[in-house]
Design a protein around this motif. Structure first.
Motif, PDB file in Angstrom:
ATOM      1  N   LEU A  90       0.777  -1.079   0.010  1.00 29.64           N
ATOM      2  CA  LEU A  90      -0.059  -0.011   0.039  1.00 29.64           C
ATOM      3  C   LEU A  90       0.712   1.330  -0.024  1.00 29.64           C
ATOM      4  CD1 LEU A  90      -2.605  -1.159   2.668  1.00 29.64           C
ATOM      5  CD2 LEU A  90      -2.692  -1.340   0.200  1.00 29.64           C
ATOM      6  N   PRO A  91       0.690   2.326  -0.880  1.00 25.86           N
ATOM      7  CA  PRO A  91       1.339   3.493  -0.799  1.00 25.86           C
ATOM      8  C   PRO A  91       1.691   4.162   0.353  1.00 25.86           C
ATOM      9  CG  PRO A  91      -0.570   3.460  -2.360  1.00 25.86           C
ATOM     10  CD  PRO A  91      -0.711   2.444  -1.588  1.00 25.86           C
ATOM     11  N   GLY A  92       0.819   3.989   1.574  1.00 24.77           N
ATOM     12  CA  GLY A  92       0.816   4.798   2.869  1.00 24.77           C
ATOM     13  C   GLY A  92       1.025   3.533   3.951  1.00 24.77           C
ATOM     14  N   TYR A  93       1.477   2.410   3.621  1.00 28.61           N
ATOM     15  CA  TYR A  93       1.334   1.323   4.518  1.00 28.61           C
ATOM     16  C   TYR A  93       0.163   0.995   5.320  1.00 28.61           C
ATOM     17  CZ  TYR A  93       4.161  -1.724   7.778  1.00 28.61           C
ATOM     18  OH  TYR A  93       4.251  -2.884   8.568  1.00 28.61           O
ATOM     19  N   PHE A  94      -0.155   0.960   6.754  1.00 28.53           N
ATOM     20  CA  PHE A  94      -1.397   0.436   7.068  1.00 28.53           C
ATOM     21  C   PHE A  94      -2.154   1.994   6.989  1.00 28.53           C
ATOM     22  CE2 PHE A  94       1.573   1.157  11.006  1.00 28.53           C
ATOM     23  CZ  PHE A  94       0.928   2.458  11.506  1.00 28.53           C
ATOM     24  N   LEU A  95      -1.615   3.059   6.986  1.00 23.61           N
ATOM     25  CA  LEU A  95      -2.318   4.280   6.776  1.00 23.61           C
ATOM     26  C   LEU A  95      -3.370   4.048   5.767  1.00 23.61           C
ATOM     27  CD1 LEU A  95       0.456   6.802   7.319  1.00 23.61           C
ATOM     28  CD2 LEU A  95      -1.212   6.258   9.115  1.00 23.61           C
ATOM     29  N   ASP A  96      -2.986   3.321   4.498  1.00 21.20           N
ATOM     30  CA  ASP A  96      -3.969   3.020   3.428  1.00 21.20           C
ATOM     31  C   ASP A  96      -4.972   1.948   3.816  1.00 21.20           C
ATOM     32  OD1 ASP A  96      -3.368   5.420   2.196  1.00 21.20           O
ATOM     33  OD2 ASP A  96      -1.746   4.624   1.073  1.00 21.20           O
ATOM     34  N   ASP A  97      -5.017   1.212   4.937  1.00 16.74           N
ATOM     35  CA  ASP A  97      -5.726  -0.021   5.008  1.00 16.74           C
ATOM     36  C   ASP A  97      -6.965   0.743   5.973  1.00 16.74           C
ATOM     37  OD1 ASP A  97      -7.198  -2.216   5.828  1.00 16.74           O
ATOM     38  OD2 ASP A  97      -5.371  -3.199   6.766  1.00 16.74           O
ATOM     39  N   ALA A 150      10.571   7.784   5.508  1.00 14.85           N
ATOM     40  CA  ALA A 150       9.687   6.615   6.004  1.00 14.85           C
ATOM     41  C   ALA A 150       9.005   6.977   7.607  1.00 14.85           C
ATOM     42  CB  ALA A 150      10.439   5.146   6.201  1.00 14.85           C
ATOM     43  N   ILE A 151       9.866   7.802   8.333  1.00 15.12           N
ATOM     44  CA  ILE A 151       9.280   8.326   9.683  1.00 15.12           C
ATOM     45  C   ILE A 151       8.418   9.606   9.459  1.00 15.12           C
ATOM     46  CG2 ILE A 151       9.988   9.311  11.806  1.00 15.12           C
ATOM     47  CD1 ILE A 151      12.828   7.903  11.592  1.00 15.12           C
ATOM     48  N   ASP A 152       8.680  10.210   8.387  1.00 15.61           N
ATOM     49  CA  ASP A 152       7.625  11.415   8.093  1.00 15.61           C
ATOM     50  C   ASP A 152       6.425  10.859   7.950  1.00 15.61           C
ATOM     51  OD1 ASP A 152       9.674  13.032   8.454  1.00 15.61           O
ATOM     52  OD2 ASP A 152       9.926  13.410   6.233  1.00 15.61           O
ATOM     53  N   ILE A 153       6.425   9.937   7.171  1.00 15.45           N
ATOM     54  CA  ILE A 153       4.971   9.026   6.711  1.00 15.45           C
ATOM     55  C   ILE A 153       4.456   8.615   7.912  1.00 15.45           C
ATOM     56  CG2 ILE A 153       3.708   7.457   5.387  1.00 15.45           C
ATOM     57  CD1 ILE A 153       6.164   7.666   3.327  1.00 15.45           C
ATOM     58  N   LEU A 154       5.098   7.975   8.750  1.00 21.18           N
ATOM     59  CA  LEU A 154       4.417   7.543  10.050  1.00 21.18           C
ATOM     60  C   LEU A 154       3.971   8.584  10.909  1.00 21.18           C
ATOM     61  CD1 LEU A 154       3.688   5.024  11.693  1.00 21.18           C
ATOM     62  CD2 LEU A 154       5.912   5.583  12.958  1.00 21.18           C
ATOM     63  N   VAL A 155       4.880   9.552  11.242  1.00 26.54           N
ATOM     64  CA  VAL A 155       4.454  10.717  12.394  1.00 26.54           C
ATOM     65  C   VAL A 155       3.504  11.928  11.754  1.00 26.54           C
ATOM     66  CG1 VAL A 155       6.532  10.014  13.626  1.00 26.54           C
ATOM     67  CG2 VAL A 155       6.248  12.146  11.868  1.00 26.54           C
ATOM     68  N   ARG A 156       3.310  11.836  10.609  1.00 28.07           N
ATOM     69  CA  ARG A 156       2.330  12.938   9.952  1.00 28.07           C
ATOM     70  C   ARG A 156       0.957  12.948  10.587  1.00 28.07           C
ATOM     71  NH1 ARG A 156       3.406  12.255   4.605  1.00 28.07           N
ATOM     72  NH2 ARG A 156       5.350  13.288   4.708  1.00 28.07           N
ATOM     73  N   PRO A 157       0.381  11.690  10.739  1.00 24.60           N
ATOM     74  CA  PRO A 157      -0.975  11.674  11.293  1.00 24.60           C
ATOM     75  C   PRO A 157      -0.964  12.086  12.748  1.00 24.60           C
ATOM     76  CG  PRO A 157      -0.536   9.888   9.948  1.00 24.60           C
ATOM     77  CD  PRO A 157       0.729  10.354  10.136  1.00 24.60           C
ATOM     78  N   LEU A 158       0.005  12.142  13.589  1.00 25.19           N
ATOM     79  CA  LEU A 158       0.104  12.344  14.833  1.00 25.19           C
ATOM     80  C   LEU A 158       0.076  13.928  15.255  1.00 25.19           C
ATOM     81  CD1 LEU A 158       3.087   9.817  15.963  1.00 25.19           C
ATOM     82  CD2 LEU A 158       0.524   9.680  16.567  1.00 25.19           C
ATOM     83  N   VAL A 159      -1.185  14.556  14.709  1.00 25.15           N
ATOM     84  CA  VAL A 159      -1.263  15.901  14.696  1.00 25.15           C
ATOM     85  C   VAL A 159      -1.402  16.464  15.873  1.00 25.15           C
ATOM     86  CG1 VAL A 159      -2.377  15.714  12.194  1.00 25.15           C
ATOM     87  CG2 VAL A 159      -3.880  15.656  14.323  1.00 25.15           C
TER      88      VAL A 159
END
Length: 277
Positions: free
Chosen positions: A178-185, A216-225
């Motif tokens: 998935l383009p965003g890993y589990f973020l897109d599940d 890769a860290i950026d993608i993970l932490v971005r939703p931790l708003v």
């Protein structure tokens, strides 16, 4: 769930160590003893299907990685909260252990947490063409074939770490497509869950880690708003070390030069909690 508890006299707080995929709690023992020496109760454990939580027949274990992230994490966190009422709960999550902190409903019980080499496992972000191709082959070719043949993922045989339940491995494999890993599940509802996190989070990454690199860290932490992020990229040479990579932080070679980044930060969070009371 098989766990180990190090109890300190007059402990400042409780630290939970959430492991990486295919890594057992034994790997974290030296770091656990370091934190115990700073005056923390420390709890390590193994996810279901691994280490001391492995059943006699791994082929019969149907736990998923998403259940590790929510259920196993929550069981350990809630047990610690009940066992040590009134003590601040802190957590350190390595790789998928960091995902668990970011996603688990039990994180509301924490006062602060540390993410070590936690990243979105998106294959395209892996640094280095050879490593990227190797991971692609493991996830897209070896994983489905070996799980079908053995009924579980024989990680020990191929240098992946510990053996894994088939259901864990196949979910992990699917997320990497998935383009965003589990973020897109859609089943994970990850962005909403991560927006609930309001903790102070120390986020450690290492310049020589091909997987948990800055992108890769950026993608993970971005939703931790709503979390209060303290991001610290660490270059091994600045720490006087030849390498750290994805796994090296918890090795004894990092004790004097790198572990204090976490130890001092956790102690500071305890001081903040004490002042708030």
């Amino acid at each position: 769930i098989g766990a180990t508890l190090w109890q300190a006299a007059d402990a400042r707080a409780v630290v939970l160590l959430h492991p990486a995929t295919a890594v057992t709690q034994r790997y974290y023992e030296a770091f656990a003893r370091y934190l115990h020496g700073l005056g923390f109760h420390v709890l390590t454990y193994d996810y279901r299907g691994t280490g001391r939580s492995r059943p006699a027949d791994l082929r019969q274990c149907a736990v998923t990685m998403s259940e590790w992230i929510e259920d196993d994490n929550a069981a350990v966190t809630r047990w610690a909260a009940a066992r040590f009422p009134g003590r601040p709960l802190l957590a350190v999550g390595h790789s998928v252990g960091g995902h668990a902190i970011a996603l688990s409903s039990a994180s509301e019980l924490l006062s602060a947490a540390v993410l070590v080499a936690a990243h979105a496992g998106v294959t395209r972000t892996i640094r280095g063409a050879v490593e990227r191709a190797r991971v692609w082959c493991v996830m897209r070719v070896f994983a489905p074939v070996l799980c079908a043949l053995f009924g579980y993922m024989p990680g020990r045989r191929i240098g992946l770490g510990e053996d894994l339940p088939r259901t864990v491995m196949l979910q992990w494999s699917r997320w990497t497509t998935l383009p965003g890993y589990f973020l897109d599940d859609p089943a994970m509802d990850a962005r909403r869950r991560m927006a609930r996190v309001r903790l102070p989070l120390l986020v450690l990454g290492f310049d020589d880690d091909p997987w948990a690199n800055a992108r890769a860290i950026d993608i993970l932490v971005r939703p931790l708003v709503n979390a209060r992020l303290d991001r610290r990229p660490i270059a091994p040479r600045d720490a006087g070390l030849p390498a750290i990579g994805h796994m090296g932080f918890f090795r004894k070679q990092c004790a004097d030069r790198v572990w204090p980044h976490v130890g001092e930060w956790l102690l500071a969070r305890c001081a903040v909690n004490a002042d708030a009371r």
